[in-house]
Design an enzyme around this catalytic site. Structure first.
Site, PDB file in Angstrom:
ATOM      1  N   GLU A 126     -28.318 -54.331  34.114  1.00  0.00           N
ATOM      2  CA  GLU A 126     -29.317 -55.521  33.539  1.00  0.00           C
ATOM      3  C   GLU A 126     -30.535 -55.398  33.610  1.00  0.00           C
ATOM      4  O   GLU A 126     -31.352 -55.675  32.711  1.00  0.00           O
ATOM      5  CB  GLU A 126     -28.957 -56.750  34.809  1.00  0.00           C
ATOM      6  CG  GLU A 126     -27.706 -57.298  34.633  1.00  0.00           C
ATOM      7  CD  GLU A 126     -27.747 -58.414  33.411  1.00  0.00           C
ATOM      8  OE1 GLU A 126     -27.572 -57.934  32.289  1.00  0.00           O
ATOM      9  OE2 GLU A 126     -27.543 -59.630  33.809  1.00  0.00           O
ATOM     10  N   THR A 182     -33.698 -62.817  27.321  1.00  0.00           N
ATOM     11  CA  THR A 182     -34.184 -62.823  28.952  1.00  0.00           C
ATOM     12  C   THR A 182     -35.688 -62.337  29.286  1.00  0.00           C
ATOM     13  O   THR A 182     -36.477 -63.044  29.980  1.00  0.00           O
ATOM     14  CB  THR A 182     -33.286 -62.194  29.619  1.00  0.00           C
ATOM     15  OG1 THR A 182     -31.968 -62.398  29.476  1.00  0.00           O
ATOM     16  CG2 THR A 182     -33.494 -62.353  31.133  1.00  0.00           C
TER      17      THR A 182
HETATM   18  P1  ADP Z   1     -27.929 -62.378  27.960  1.00  0.00           P
HETATM   19  O1  ADP Z   1     -28.514 -63.554  28.866  1.00  0.00           O
HETATM   20  O2  ADP Z   1     -27.094 -63.379  26.692  1.00  0.00           O
HETATM   21  O3  ADP Z   1     -27.223 -61.283  28.503  1.00  0.00           O
HETATM   22  P2  ADP Z   1     -30.350 -60.923  27.409  1.00  0.00           P
HETATM   23  O4  ADP Z   1     -31.529 -61.072  26.897  1.00  0.00           O
HETATM   24  O5  ADP Z   1     -30.192 -60.809  28.842  1.00  0.00           O
HETATM   25  O6  ADP Z   1     -29.255 -61.970  27.034  1.00  0.00           O
HETATM   26  O7  ADP Z   1     -29.577 -59.407  26.736  1.00  0.00           O
HETATM   27  C1  ADP Z   1     -29.553 -59.460  25.553  1.00  0.00           C
HETATM   28  C2  ADP Z   1     -30.173 -57.977  25.156  1.00  0.00           C
HETATM   29  O8  ADP Z   1     -29.393 -56.868  25.842  1.00  0.00           O
HETATM   30  C3  ADP Z   1     -30.027 -57.624  23.735  1.00  0.00           C
HETATM   31  O9  ADP Z   1     -31.508 -57.306  23.270  1.00  0.00           O
HETATM   32  C4  ADP Z   1     -29.004 -56.411  23.583  1.00  0.00           C
HETATM   33  O10 ADP Z   1     -29.452 -55.651  22.423  1.00  0.00           O
HETATM   34  C5  ADP Z   1     -29.033 -55.800  24.927  1.00  0.00           C
HETATM   35  N1  ADP Z   1     -27.927 -55.273  25.115  1.00  0.00           N
HETATM   36  C6  ADP Z   1     -27.705 -53.599  25.692  1.00  0.00           C
HETATM   37  N2  ADP Z   1     -26.342 -53.762  25.729  1.00  0.00           N
HETATM   38  C7  ADP Z   1     -25.724 -54.680  25.815  1.00  0.00           C
HETATM   39  C8  ADP Z   1     -24.449 -55.229  25.944  1.00  0.00           C
HETATM   40  N3  ADP Z   1     -23.359 -54.174  26.172  1.00  0.00           N
HETATM   41  N4  ADP Z   1     -23.916 -56.593  25.641  1.00  0.00           N
HETATM   42  C9  ADP Z   1     -25.158 -57.525  25.340  1.00  0.00           C
HETATM   43  N5  ADP Z   1     -26.179 -57.101  25.238  1.00  0.00           N
HETATM   44  C10 ADP Z   1     -26.611 -55.904  25.454  1.00  0.00           C
END
Ligand code: ADP
Length: 308
Positions: free
Chosen positions: A130, A183
Site C-alpha cells: 500500500e 488516495t
Molecule cells: P483504491 O483505494 O481503490 O485502492 P488507490 O488510489 O489506493 O485506490 O490505488 C490505486 C492506485 O494504485 C492506482 O494508481 C493504480 O495504478 C495503483 N496500483 C498498483 N498496483 C495495483 C493493483 N494491483 N491493484 C490496484 N491498483 C494498483
C-alpha cells in the site's frame, strides 16, 4: 501445493469516524488471483485482466507486498512465484482495490510456503504494498481483507490490529460513481490540524461504534457513523454526496459515509431487504446525475480472503 486461487475482497476503510483506523470487509465485491510456484526465481506478475495496471513487480502493489514478505523469509528458495490478477474492483474506487491485490499476494504466498507467517505479519507485508500508492504503509484496508469482519488499527509502531465483532444482520449498500479519486491526492487536501471540539465528538463516535459492535446495537452503530474531520473536505469531490446520504437515511439506512477516500459511498443497513430497498432508491436518484455508476449490496464478510 503448487498453485492457489483466491477471492480477495473489497473493503471499506475509515467507516466514517475512524479515519485511518477502522475498516470492514465486503463479501460480494472482490478480485480473484492465482499465485503459483515457478522454477523461475523472484516474483513475476504474468497476467492482469479487468484493468490496465503495471506488470513490473516493483510498480504493482501485489509485487511490492510479495517482495516484503520474501525479504523476511529466512530460508533460501530454489523457486519463485507467478501472480495473476483478475480485477473486479476498479483502482481509485475507495473500496480497497490496491489492498485486495497486496493482501491477496501475501496470503497466497504464505499458503504456498506452508504458512510461516502470522496474520499480523501478513498485514505488515501487505501494508508495504500500500505504501507504493499511498506514500504510507497504511493498514486500514489490508487488515480487514486479511482478517475479515471489522478491524481497528491500534498502532503502527509496532503494528497492532484488533479484530472487532460483526453483527449478524449487518449489510451494506455501496454506490460506486465511475470517477477515479486517487488516495494520495485525496490525502493531500486534508488539514494538518483539527479542531478540539470536533475531535472530542469524533473519538466519542469511534468509541460508541466499537461498543455498538460488541453489544449488537444497530441504532448506536448508525448514530456513530459521523465524520466531522475528513468527510467535509472529501465529500465535495463526490457529485450528489449529500443527496445520497439523505435519501439513504430517509429510506431506512443506519448511516452512510465515504468509503475510504471515495468516490464510493457506503450505507449500512439492518437486513438484506432493507439494503436492497436502499439500493433501489439510490439507483433511481443517482441516474439523474448522468454519472455512470455501479451499485452493490454486500453482507459483511467475516473471514476475509478465501480459497476458491
Ligand atoms: P483504491 O483505494 O481503490 O485502492 P488507490 O488510489 O489506493 O485506490 O490505488 C490505486 C492506485 O494504485 C492506482 O494508481 C493504480 O495504478 C495503483 N496500483 C498498483 N498496483 C495495483 C493493483 N494491483 N491493484 C490496484 N491498483 C494498483
Amino acid at each position: 501445493m503448487k498453485e492457489i486461487k483466491i477471492f480477495s475482497p473489497g473493503t471499506i476503510a475509515n467507516v466514517s469516524c475512524g479515519f485511518d483506523t477502522l475498516g470492514c470487509c465486503l463479501d460480494t465485491i472482490g478480485d480473484e488471483m492465482i499465485i503459483r510456484k515457478t522454477d523461475k526465481k523472484g516474483v513475476h506478475i504474468t497476467k492482469i485482466t479487468g484493468d490496465d495496471l503495471p506488470y513490473e513487480t516493483r510498480k504493482n502493489v501485489a509485487g511490492v507486498a510479495a517482495l516484503a514478505l520474501l525479504e523476511k523469509y529466512d530460508q533460501a528458495l530454489d523457486f519463485g512465484f507467478e501472480i495473476e490478477i483478475f480485477k473486479n474492483i476498479k483502482p481509485g474506487s475507495g473500496i480497497g482495490s490496491s489492498a485486495a491485490s497486496a493482501a491477496g499476494a501475501v496470503f497466497g504466498i504464505n499458503k504456498l510456503l506452508n504458512e510461516p507467517f502470522t496474520a499480523q505479519e501478513l498485514i505488515l507485508f501487505a501494508s508495504k504494498g500500500e505504501e507504493l500508492v499511498s506514500n504510507y504503509p497504511i493498514a486500514d484496508n489490508v487488515a480487514p481483507a486479511l482478517l475479515g469482519g471489522f478491524t481497528l488499527v491500534k498502532g503502527y509502531d509496532p503494528l497492532k490490529i484488533l479484530k472487532l465483532p460483526v453483527m449478524d444482520d449487518l449489510y451494506v449498500t455501496i454506490l460506486h460513481p465511475q470517477i477515479e479519486i486517487k488516495t494520495a491526492e485525496s490525502r493531500a487536501i486534508l488539514p494538518e490540524k483539527v479542531n478540539l471540539k470536533d475531535a472530542v465528538k469524533q473519538w466519542a463516535n469511534v468509541g460508541a461504534l466499537v461498543h455498538a459492535l460488541h453489544t449488537e446495537d444497530y441504532n448506536l452503530f448508525g448514530s456513530s457513523l459521523h465524520d466531522l474531520i475528513v468527510e467535509p473536505y472529501r465529500s465535495q469531490f463526490i457529485p450528489g454526496f449529500d443527496q445520497v446520504v439523505k435519501t439513504a437515511k430517509n429510506s431506512g439506512a443506519l448511516g452512510s459515509g465515504i468509503s475510504g477516500s471515495g468516490p464510493s459511498i457506503f450505507s449500512f443497513c439492518k437486513g438484506m431487504q432493507q439494503a436492497e430497498a436502499v439500493k433501489n432508491i439510490i439507483n433511481e436518484i443517482y441516474k439523474k446525475t448522468g454519472i455512470p455508476f455501479h451499485i452493490y449490496v454486500s453482507k459483511i464478510n467475516r473471514k476475509g480472503i478465501r480459497i476458491i
